[in-house]
Write an enzyme that holds these catalytic residues in place. Structure first.
Site, short mmCIF file in Angstrom:
data_model
loop_
_atom_site.label_atom_id
_atom_site.label_comp_id
_atom_site.label_asym_id
_atom_site.label_seq_id
_atom_site.Cartn_x
_atom_site.Cartn_y
_atom_site.Cartn_z
N SER A 127 0.82 -1.21 0.00
CA SER A 127 0.00 0.00 0.00
C SER A 127 0.85 1.26 0.00
O SER A 127 0.33 2.36 -0.17
CB SER A 127 -0.91 0.02 1.24
OG SER A 127 -0.13 0.01 2.42
N HIS A 148 -3.49 -4.10 -5.04
CA HIS A 148 -3.72 -3.54 -3.71
C HIS A 148 -5.16 -3.72 -3.28
O HIS A 148 -6.07 -3.03 -3.75
CB HIS A 148 -3.34 -2.05 -3.70
CG HIS A 148 -3.50 -1.41 -2.36
ND1 HIS A 148 -3.90 -0.11 -2.19
CD2 HIS A 148 -3.33 -1.92 -1.10
CE1 HIS A 148 -3.96 0.17 -0.90
NE2 HIS A 148 -3.63 -0.91 -0.23
N GLU A 160 -6.81 -1.88 -6.42
CA GLU A 160 -6.02 -1.01 -7.28
C GLU A 160 -4.99 -1.86 -8.02
O GLU A 160 -4.18 -2.55 -7.40
CB GLU A 160 -5.31 0.06 -6.44
CG GLU A 160 -6.26 1.06 -5.81
CD GLU A 160 -5.54 2.09 -4.95
OE1 GLU A 160 -5.84 3.29 -5.08
OE2 GLU A 160 -4.67 1.68 -4.14
N ASN A 198 -5.12 6.33 -1.13
CA ASN A 198 -4.38 6.92 -0.01
C ASN A 198 -3.86 8.32 -0.32
O ASN A 198 -3.53 9.07 0.59
CB ASN A 198 -3.22 6.02 0.40
CG ASN A 198 -3.69 4.86 1.26
OD1 ASN A 198 -4.69 4.97 1.96
ND2 ASN A 198 -2.98 3.75 1.20
#
Length: 510
Positions: A127, A148, A160, A198
């Site tokens: 991540s 991910h 992802e 993120n």
């Protein structure tokens, strides 16, 4: 991007390395699709715990009638434990979900290249580490791709698909198709700090932290506003407490450093202090909120009373806030409308009420109407249960009571916050949209994938770019420009893509 590639066949063997919560969850997802799955860990006890975790979760589904015992047995039968890396030799897809350490992951990838077939896909669930960096010492980095997942993997829809500089498009497409076949919402992203979620999510925490630090509102009020007006499932302070401040702060610092201290990602001193004193959130029993037994959660600040509205004059088109006017009419309030090409405001009593545009209410009032109040954005004014309003410093008490009375009549929990630019929801949404626009502008992802990622990865009620289209790209651009001028900071600079959309009159999903 439309992917027409076929996924891996169900007969293809999938290996998952790391039998912790994430690894076990990924193994469950692959096994549920029908793949023969190897769950690998050097610690046999960890594998046993991982399989037991899968089993106990599935047994709860069986008890609730959401799964048959036969399906449970079939899924578990698809999972084979292994603690010797040679057992992975026949895997078509290997997904590593081990500790976030570049050196350790590189060592594992070297072992996998020596063990697995030349056409096996090697995927990382990282991540925070660059996929490009992970593949730098590989003999064939084109076979490495990021995959991910979000925790818990069997529940969260998003995956992802992360391409490093060397990742082959064929591998990325095959992995995307496979994740989609597993029932996931797969999105493409380049290997840049934070990938999509993120990175784009940082303003959700950062803006509320800053508003709190400026003393404009308390944490309970800010949480209620983001939920009651913005329709977010959790408020930012509740969510940070759930994630853990050590984790959330570390991610923010990582993104901040990776982008060479760009002020958009500036970490919060308030959150830093929580980490330093061990108030990490739910897991430590105290964060922004106290989770000790018997501790009372603070209530949001809500202002009640006010003057009963006798007549409301709506001047011009209220744009996204037209639904608020419709709510007034549905409540039987006396609403008169006046066309205007140049002005947009709502007059109630002696007060002039406008949707925030990123300026101080005091600044707007200085242009001619002392009794100015600004109201915040809501995802849906027809159903919003809470809303923020800020009054100009020049505003009379009578005008304040006129505004308070209007929202009382609409049965909206009104929180009067200090006069800050952009208020709460508008400011947050504008910054989320701006970050998503910048990711698209830099070729990290498409606008569609940015929205899918934020809805599927963190359960946002609306994709930030679709939300910008709904509010109006021009209003979002104006809000950010005014925020930048109000604070004199580069933090609020509009993305180049947002600027282009503004001047062309285009939308993100036109």
């Amino acid at each position: 991007m439309t992917n027409t590639v076929s996924p891996l066949d169900k007969s293809a063997q999938v290996a998952v390395i790391g039998a912790g919560t994430m690894g076990a969850g990924i193994a469950q997802v692959a096994a549920a699709y029908g793949h023969p799955v190897i769950l690998f860990d050097m610690n046999p006890e960890a594998i046993e715990r991982g399989i037991n975790q899968i089993k106990s979760g599935l047994e709860r589904q069986v008890s609730r009638g959401k799964m048959t015992q036969e399906a449970l047995d079939a899924l578990l039968a698809n999972i084979t434990p292994a603690s010797e890396i040679a057992a992975l030799a026949d895997a078509s897809l290997v997904i590593e979900a081990i500790i976030e350490d570049l050196k350790i992951k590189r060592g594992l990838l070297a072992d996998l290249e020596a063990t697995c077939a030349a056409d096996a896909i090697l995927a990382t669930n990282t991540s925070s580490i660059s996929v490009t960096a992970l593949g730098a010492e590989m003999q064939h980095p084109e076979r490495l791709v990021g995959m991910h997942f979000f925790n818990p993997a069997p529940v969260m829809k998003l995956v992802e698909i992360v391409s490093g500089l060397a990742t082959s498009q064929e591998i990325a497409d095959l992995t995307h198709a496979t994740a989609t076949a597993w029932g996931k919402q797969a999105v493409y992203t380049k290997s840049t700090p934070g990938f999509i979620v993120n990175r784009v999510a940082r303003p959700f925490y950062a803006e509320s932290l800053r508003i709190f630090e400026e003393g404009a509102a308390d944490i309970a009020t800010l949480d209620q506003l983001l939920k009651g007006a913005g329709n977010f499932r959790m408020g930012p302070f509740e969510l940070m407490d759930l994630i853990g401040h050590d984790v959330n702060y570390a991610v923010t610092c990582s993104v901040f450093d990776a982008y060479y201290q760009d002020p958009r990602f500036l970490p919060s001193l308030t959150q830093k202090a929580l980490v330093e004193c061990g108030r990490l959130g739910r897991k430590s029993g105290h964060g922004f909120y106290n989770y000790a037994e018997g501790a009372e959660k603070p209530a949001a600040a809500v202002t009640t009373g006010g003057n009963t509205p006798e007549q409301i004059l709506v001047v011009g088109d209220q744009g996204v806030a037209n639904a608020l006017v419709e709510r007034m009419e549905a409540k039987g309030l006396n609403v008169e409308k006046q066309a205007s090409e140049t002005e947009s405001y709502i007059k109630v009593g002696s007060a002039r009420l406008c949707l925030t545009d990123g300026r101080f209410a005091t600044e707007v009032a200085a242009q001619g109407n002392a009794n100015t109040a600004l109201f915040d954005l809501a995802l849906d004014y027809a159903t919003a249960s809470a809303l923020a309003v800020a009054f100009a410093d020049q505003c009379s008490e009578e005008a304040r009571q006129d505004v308070i009375g209007l929202f009382a009549a609409l049965e909206i929990a009104l929180s009067v916050v200090d006069d800050i630019p952009g208020l709460v929801v508008m400011r947050t949404v504008a910054m989320l949209a701006n970050e998503a626009a910048d990711a698209v502008n830099q070729g990290v992802c498409t606008a569609a994938d940015a929205d899918v990622a934020m809805r599927g990865g963190v359960n946002y009620p609306q994709g930030p770019l679709a939300w910008a289209d709904q509010v109006g790209v021009a209003h979002i651009f104006t809000c950010l420009s005014n925020l930048q001028q109000s604070y004199g900071e580069d933090r609020y600079r509009p993305s180049a893509l947002l600027r282009r959309k503004f001047f062309s009159g285009a939308t993100f999903h036109g």
